[in-house]
Design an enzyme around this catalytic site. Structure first.
Site, mmCIF file in Angstrom:
data_model
loop_
_atom_site.group_PDB
_atom_site.id
_atom_site.type_symbol
_atom_site.label_atom_id
_atom_site.label_comp_id
_atom_site.label_asym_id
_atom_site.label_seq_id
_atom_site.Cartn_x
_atom_site.Cartn_y
_atom_site.Cartn_z
ATOM 1 N N SER A 146 0.857 -1.188 0.000
ATOM 2 C CA SER A 146 0.000 0.000 0.000
ATOM 3 C C SER A 146 0.890 1.235 0.000
ATOM 4 O O SER A 146 2.047 1.172 0.433
ATOM 5 C CB SER A 146 -0.873 0.014 1.263
ATOM 6 O OG SER A 146 -1.418 1.303 1.513
ATOM 7 N N TYR A 188 -1.257 -1.320 10.204
ATOM 8 C CA TYR A 188 -1.421 -1.424 8.755
ATOM 9 C C TYR A 188 -0.175 -0.900 8.044
ATOM 10 O O TYR A 188 0.393 -1.567 7.170
ATOM 11 C CB TYR A 188 -2.660 -0.644 8.305
ATOM 12 C CG TYR A 188 -2.975 -0.817 6.839
ATOM 13 C CD1 TYR A 188 -3.671 -1.936 6.388
ATOM 14 C CD2 TYR A 188 -2.580 0.136 5.903
ATOM 15 C CE1 TYR A 188 -3.965 -2.108 5.044
ATOM 16 C CE2 TYR A 188 -2.861 -0.025 4.558
ATOM 17 C CZ TYR A 188 -3.556 -1.148 4.138
ATOM 18 O OH TYR A 188 -3.837 -1.310 2.800
ATOM 19 N N ALA A 217 2.867 -0.477 9.307
ATOM 20 C CA ALA A 217 4.026 -1.297 9.645
ATOM 21 C C ALA A 217 4.020 -2.605 8.861
ATOM 22 O O ALA A 217 5.053 -3.034 8.325
ATOM 23 C CB ALA A 217 4.043 -1.576 11.144
ATOM 24 N N LYS A 249 2.450 -3.291 5.991
ATOM 25 C CA LYS A 249 2.623 -3.076 4.553
ATOM 26 C C LYS A 249 4.059 -2.695 4.208
ATOM 27 O O LYS A 249 4.560 -3.053 3.140
ATOM 28 C CB LYS A 249 1.644 -2.010 4.063
ATOM 29 C CG LYS A 249 0.188 -2.475 4.048
ATOM 30 C CD LYS A 249 -0.008 -3.683 3.149
ATOM 31 C CE LYS A 249 -1.471 -4.036 2.956
ATOM 32 N NZ LYS A 249 -1.661 -5.221 2.080
#
Length: 274
Positions: A162, A185, A187, A189
């Protein structure tokens, strides 16, 4: 002798390739699966049992005429991931492409009630849950998918990250919204591409290419105000549509990307350029 147009078409062809897609029923996963099926791939669609990937497989097969097989799979479960690739190898005898797409998103985790808690009081249980799906799940799919591709003579592993694994979110766009950006999220990704880099050198001479697809924000029924705020942060002035990612996915899955490994392919409307 084939002309230049025919040769280029062959480079992007997915005819007869066996493709496994996790997170197949989400807003992006559905588009990836349809694109693979429309281009002649033999497709395995995997997602949580409650998301009903078996019905998705049946619909796609009826719509496209492709061979599509559905498998319930929680990527945070080692036994589920092992079973996914055992079933694929049993049915098709090989694996050529793995789309490592499953992830826990803010919308998915809203039911926990604490996913958007302030960082200073962020629950360890939610952090662990997100990383178990978004990073450990990616590891498990890469491990089992890699073994299957090695047994098949090589292939392409596409890990999905992302923009929030590349740059920090602008927290202002989430003010007053029922959802937000959350630390696990970003961390997780960011860790996805770290795994991509490691695997790209580990498998570099074994015929497996490993790359990271980095989507920007994708419209999924967001409010007009959120769309306006997010769009104002992108040079192209809009959120992504699901189809905006298809070109990069087909490129990475096909022979058009034969000399690409260890790379991030960012499709974000220019957000990370600012």
């Amino acid at each position: 002798m084939a002309d230049t147009t025919e040769l280029e078409a062959l480079r992007y062809s997915l005819d007869d390739r066996v493709v496994v897609v996790t997170g197949s029923t989400g807003v992006l996963g559905r588009g990836y699966c349809r694109a693979f099926a429309q281009r002649g791939a033999k497709l395995v669609v995997a997602d949580l049992a409650e998301r009903d990937p078996l019905s998705q497989a049946k619909r796609l097969s009826e719509e496209t005429g492709a061979q599509v097989f559905g498998q319930a799979c929680d990527v945070s479960s080692e036994s589920d991931v092992v079973a996914l690739f055992e079933a694929t190898m049993s049915r098709f005898g090989r694996v050529n492409v793995v789309m490592n797409n499953a992830a826990a998103t803010g919308e998915h985790l809203l039911k926990t009630g604490e996913v958007f808690a302030p960082f200073e009081s962020y629950p360890l249980a939610v952090w662990d849950q997100v990383l178990r799906i978004n990073l450990t799940g990616v590891f498990l799919v890469a491990r089992e998918g890699g073994k299957a591709m090695l047994a098949s003579g090589g292939g392409s592993l596409i890990n999905v990250s992302s923009v929030y694994g590349v740059v920090a979110p602008d927290h202002r766009i989430y003010e007053g919204m029922p959802f937000g950006s959350f630390p696990a999220y970003s961390a997780g990704k960011a860790g996805v591409h770290g795994l991509t880099l490691w695997l790209s050198t580990y498998w570099g001479r074994k015929g497996i290419r490993v790359n990271t697809l980095v989507p920007g924000g994708v419209f999924n029924g967001h409010s007009d105000e959120f769309v306006r705020r997010y769009s104002d942060r992108t040079p192209m002035g809009r959120m992504a549509n699901g189809d905006d990612l298809i070109g990069a996915v087909i490129f990475l899955a096909s022979d058009a990307s034969l000399y690409c490994t260890g790379q991030q392919f960012v499709v974000d409307g220019g957000l990370t350029a600012w």
